[in-house]
Scaffold this active site. Structure first.
Site, short mmCIF file in Angstrom:
data_model
loop_
_atom_site.label_atom_id
_atom_site.label_comp_id
_atom_site.label_asym_id
_atom_site.label_seq_id
_atom_site.Cartn_x
_atom_site.Cartn_y
_atom_site.Cartn_z
N ASP A 15 0.81 -1.22 0.00
CA ASP A 15 0.00 0.00 0.00
C ASP A 15 0.85 1.27 0.00
O ASP A 15 0.38 2.33 0.41
CB ASP A 15 -0.95 0.00 1.20
N LYS A 73 -0.54 4.67 -1.01
CA LYS A 73 -1.44 5.46 -0.16
C LYS A 73 -0.73 6.67 0.44
O LYS A 73 -1.38 7.59 0.92
CB LYS A 73 -2.05 4.59 0.93
N ASP A 77 -4.61 -8.84 2.85
CA ASP A 77 -5.02 -7.44 2.97
C ASP A 77 -6.47 -7.32 3.41
O ASP A 77 -6.79 -6.58 4.35
CB ASP A 77 -4.80 -6.72 1.63
#
Length: 179
Positions: free
Chosen positions: A27, A30, A117
């Site tokens: 991620d 992000k 996830d």
């Protein structure tokens, strides 16, 4: 890895280590998402959802920029890392993002990280939702077999939890019997 053993894939230890080490970056994109969207307590607007759905592409871009400057011992397989970053939101049925890949078009490492996830997201408290029990999260993952997730990996994931429960039960029996 349960999936490697259960499906007799004969994946190398090196490849499995690449997945483990690269998955921490899944991620990274992000970091480019505005906090007001990332931590919004309520539902996202269609515009905000589009921004969130850009994070795999942003993550791939970040990885490519930093990979020129890092020691490859840190991330020994940039290809595995990029596959995870870019495709962990693809879905088995082709409805995911960013490229709408379907089935085995999605790299194995991304299919594995996708389940982990989602499990983590469900079992953890977030600004927009409370945490789910392990049982409820596993039930959801099982319901999504063949839709969101690779059915074979779902079965391996559930087997992993069954093995952990059996190990715990064995330890509890040892404790209760004094053996």
């Amino acid at each position: 890895m349960v999936h490697n053993r259960r499906c007799q894939l004969e994946l190398s230890k090196s490849y499995m280590n690449h997945i483990v080490h690269s998955s921490i970056l899944y991620d990274i994109g992000k970091a480019e998402i505005p906090e007001g969207i990332l931590y919004k307590p309520g539902p996202l607007s269609p515009y905000e959802r589009k921004i969130i759905e850009m994070h795999p592409l942003m993550g791939s871009d970040i990885l490519n920029k930093i990979s020129r400057e890092i020691n490859n011992d840190v991330i020994s397989s940039l290809e595995v890392a990029e596959n995870i970053i870019l495709h962990h939101h693809e879905k088995w049925d082709g409805t995911g993002y960013p490229h709408r890949l379907k089935g085995e078009e999605i790299h194995l490492e991304a299919r594995i990280v996708a389940i982990v996830d989602v499990f983590d997201a469900l079992a953890s408290r977030r600004p927009y939702k409370g945490s789910w029990s392990v049982e409820r999260a596993l039930s959801f993952i099982n319901e999504q077999k063949g839709k969101h997730f690779d059915p074979a990996i779902v079965m391996s994931f559930l087997c992993h939890f069954d093995e952990k429960a059996a190990q715990k039960k064995g330890c509890d029996n040892v404790r209760s019997t004094g053996i």
